[in-house]
Design a protein around this motif. Structure first.
Motif, mmCIF file in Angstrom:
data_model
loop_
_atom_site.group_PDB
_atom_site.id
_atom_site.type_symbol
_atom_site.label_atom_id
_atom_site.label_comp_id
_atom_site.label_asym_id
_atom_site.label_seq_id
_atom_site.Cartn_x
_atom_site.Cartn_y
_atom_site.Cartn_z
ATOM 1 N N GLU A 6 0.833 -1.195 0.000
ATOM 2 C CA GLU A 6 0.000 0.000 0.000
ATOM 3 C C GLU A 6 0.872 1.251 0.000
ATOM 4 O O GLU A 6 1.988 1.240 0.521
ATOM 5 C CB GLU A 6 -0.910 0.032 1.244
ATOM 6 N N TRP A 36 -10.396 -2.656 0.759
ATOM 7 C CA TRP A 36 -9.656 -1.812 1.683
ATOM 8 C C TRP A 36 -10.269 -1.955 3.080
ATOM 9 O O TRP A 36 -11.490 -1.949 3.235
ATOM 10 C CB TRP A 36 -9.713 -0.342 1.256
ATOM 11 N N CYS A 95 -4.904 -3.076 2.405
ATOM 12 C CA CYS A 95 -5.676 -3.683 1.336
ATOM 13 C C CYS A 95 -5.615 -5.205 1.461
ATOM 14 O O CYS A 95 -4.754 -5.751 2.155
ATOM 15 C CB CYS A 95 -5.206 -3.224 -0.034
#
Length: 121
Positions: A6, A36, A95
């Motif tokens: 990320e 997410w 994520c």
């Protein structure tokens, strides 16, 4: 082996915007859902939004209308555009992706290191 990385977090004033990115890498044939999550200090990790391989999206009620999730299938990347940020959006954002290998093996859940979003007044 697969990996999620990320990026895009940072410090932003309330009302501002940030765009997060998450890239999946490794021996990946396809990716189903991508999502997410976030975890604020002292709280449990919670789902923020997810997007299917077909592009359908779903949002937690606390971000609906402010955040937009999208993906670039060719780049194995998922994005989270965050607008009208509030103090309570401060958290580490992670994520997650449902990834499949070239041998049609479904990888166990993998998490990235997260990216910190801090919303100030």
């Amino acid at each position: 082996q697969v990996q999620l990385v990320e990026s895009g977090g940072g410090l932003v004033q309330a009302g501002g915007s940030l765009r997060l990115s998450c890239v999946a890498s490794g021996s990946i044939s396809s990716i189903n859902n991508m999502g997410w999550y976030r975890q604020a200090p002292g709280k449990q990790r919670e789902l923020v939004a997810f997007i299917t391989s077909g592009g359908s999206t779903n949002y937690a009620h606390f971000v609906a209308g402010r955040f937009t999730i999208s993906r670039d299938t060719a780049k194995n990347t998922v994005y989270l555009q965050m607008n009208s940020l509030k103090l309570e959006d401060t958290a580490v954002y992670y994520c997650n992706a449902d990834m499949v290998s070239y041998g049609s093996f479904r990888y166990p859940a993998v998490w990235g290191q997260g990216t910190l979003v801090t919303v100030g007044s």
